[in-house]
Design a protein around this motif. Structure first.
Motif, PDB file in Angstrom:
ATOM      1  N   TYR A  37       0.845  -1.175   0.000  1.00 53.49           N
ATOM      2  CA  TYR A  37       0.000   0.000   0.000  1.00 53.49           C
ATOM      3  C   TYR A  37       0.889   1.236   0.000  1.00 53.49           C
ATOM      4  CZ  TYR A  37      -3.264  -3.495   1.723  1.00 53.49           C
ATOM      5  OH  TYR A  37      -4.022  -4.629   1.864  1.00 53.49           O
ATOM      6  N   GLN A  39       0.610   5.691   0.947  1.00 49.85           N
ATOM      7  CA  GLN A  39      -0.186   6.845   1.357  1.00 49.85           C
ATOM      8  C   GLN A  39       0.497   8.094   0.825  1.00 49.85           C
ATOM      9  OE1 GLN A  39      -1.151   7.059   5.511  1.00 49.85           O
ATOM     10  NE2 GLN A  39      -2.833   8.484   5.095  1.00 49.85           N
ATOM     11  N   GLN A  44      -5.522   9.336   1.276  1.00 47.63           N
ATOM     12  CA  GLN A  44      -5.755   8.095   2.004  1.00 47.63           C
ATOM     13  C   GLN A  44      -4.796   7.011   1.537  1.00 47.63           C
ATOM     14  OE1 GLN A  44      -9.992   7.109   3.159  1.00 47.63           O
ATOM     15  NE2 GLN A  44     -10.386   8.333   1.333  1.00 47.63           N
ATOM     16  N   ARG A  45      -4.652   6.012   2.373  1.00 43.51           N
ATOM     17  CA  ARG A  45      -3.833   4.864   2.024  1.00 43.51           C
ATOM     18  C   ARG A  45      -4.539   4.059   0.927  1.00 43.51           C
ATOM     19  NH1 ARG A  45      -0.842   2.687   6.935  1.00 43.51           N
ATOM     20  NH2 ARG A  45      -2.916   2.790   7.840  1.00 43.51           N
ATOM     21  N   GLU A  46      -3.799   3.692  -0.108  1.00 41.23           N
ATOM     22  CA  GLU A  46      -4.364   2.961  -1.230  1.00 41.23           C
ATOM     23  C   GLU A  46      -3.542   1.717  -1.512  1.00 41.23           C
ATOM     24  OE1 GLU A  46      -4.098   6.021  -4.190  1.00 41.23           O
ATOM     25  OE2 GLU A  46      -1.998   5.586  -4.664  1.00 41.23           O
ATOM     26  N   THR A 107      -9.464   0.921  -0.536  1.00 41.06           N
ATOM     27  CA  THR A 107      -8.767   2.130  -0.090  1.00 41.06           C
ATOM     28  C   THR A 107      -8.886   2.210   1.429  1.00 41.06           C
ATOM     29  OG1 THR A 107      -9.196   3.307  -2.147  1.00 41.06           O
ATOM     30  CG2 THR A 107      -8.773   4.647  -0.186  1.00 41.06           C
ATOM     31  N   ASN A 108      -7.765   2.561   2.075  1.00 38.82           N
ATOM     32  CA  ASN A 108      -7.746   2.677   3.532  1.00 38.82           C
ATOM     33  C   ASN A 108      -8.313   1.432   4.214  1.00 38.82           C
ATOM     34  OD1 ASN A 108      -6.718   4.425   5.442  1.00 38.82           O
ATOM     35  ND2 ASN A 108      -8.734   5.273   5.930  1.00 38.82           N
ATOM     36  N   GLU A 110      -9.206  -1.621   6.608  1.00 34.42           N
ATOM     37  CA  GLU A 110      -9.139  -1.828   8.053  1.00 34.42           C
ATOM     38  C   GLU A 110      -8.476  -3.174   8.323  1.00 34.42           C
ATOM     39  OE1 GLU A 110     -13.158   0.730   9.227  1.00 34.42           O
ATOM     40  OE2 GLU A 110     -12.873  -1.301   9.989  1.00 34.42           O
ATOM     41  N   TRP A 114      -0.248  -2.291  11.391  1.00 23.43           N
ATOM     42  CA  TRP A 114       0.551  -1.700  10.328  1.00 23.43           C
ATOM     43  C   TRP A 114       1.967  -1.478  10.835  1.00 23.43           C
ATOM     44  CZ3 TRP A 114      -1.366  -1.037   5.451  1.00 23.43           C
ATOM     45  CH2 TRP A 114      -2.752  -1.108   5.292  1.00 23.43           C
TER      46      TRP A 114
END
Length: 124
Positions: A37, A39, A44-46, A107-108, A110, A114
Motif C-alpha cells: 500500500y 499513502q 488516504q492509504r491505497e 482504499t484505507n 481496516e 501496520w
C-alpha cells in the motif's frame, strides 16, 4: 498478530528504480495473502499491488507494467520492485497480510496492524 517491517525506500529521480522489502513475523507468512500500500501526501492509504498465498498477482492500474510484487516464503519476506518511477508514486509505502482479498484491495483498508512504513520520494 503479524508484525511488519518495511525497508528500502528513499529518494530517486523520475525514471529511476527502487526495491522495497517487507519482513513479516508472528503469523504463517506462506498462508497469508500479502499486499503493498502507499499513502501519498494528504491522501488516504491505497493498495498498490497484491499477491495471493499461491502467487497470483493484482496491480492498481497506475503501476501496471512498472511495479512487480513478489514473495519469498522461506524468508518471510515480501518485495516490491518499482521501475520507471514517477513523482505521483511518492508516498509512505506499507505492507500488510490477510485472508480477505476484497478487504485488502480497498482504499484505507481496516487491517489489524501496520508497520512504520518506508518513505519513497520521486523528484522530477
Amino acid at each position: 498478530q503479524v508484525q511488519l517491517v518495511e525497508s528500502g525506500g528513499g529518494w530517486v529521480q523520475a525514471g529511476g528504480s527502487l526495491r522495497l522489502s517487507c519482513t513479516a513475523s508472528g503469523s504463517d507468512f506462506s498462508a497469508n495473502h500479502m499486499a503493498w500500500y502507499r499513502q501519498p501526501p494528504g491522501k488516504q492509504r491505497e493498495y498498490v499491488a497484491f499477491i495471493t498465498s499461491g502467487g497470483n498477482t493484482v496491480y492498481r492500474d497506475s503501476v501496471k507494467g512498472r511495479f512487480t510484487i513478489s514473495r519469498d516464503n522461506a524468508k518471510n519476506t515480501l518485495y516490491l520492485q518499482m521501475n520507471i518511477l514517477k513523482p505521483e508514486d511518492t508516498g509512505v509505502y506499507y505492507c500488510n497480510a490477510g485472508q480477505n482479498i476484497v478487504t485488502m484491495t480497498m482504499t484505507n483498508p481496516e487491517l489489524p496492524s501496520w508497520g512504520q512504513g518506508t518513505q519513497v520520494t520521486v523528484s522530477t
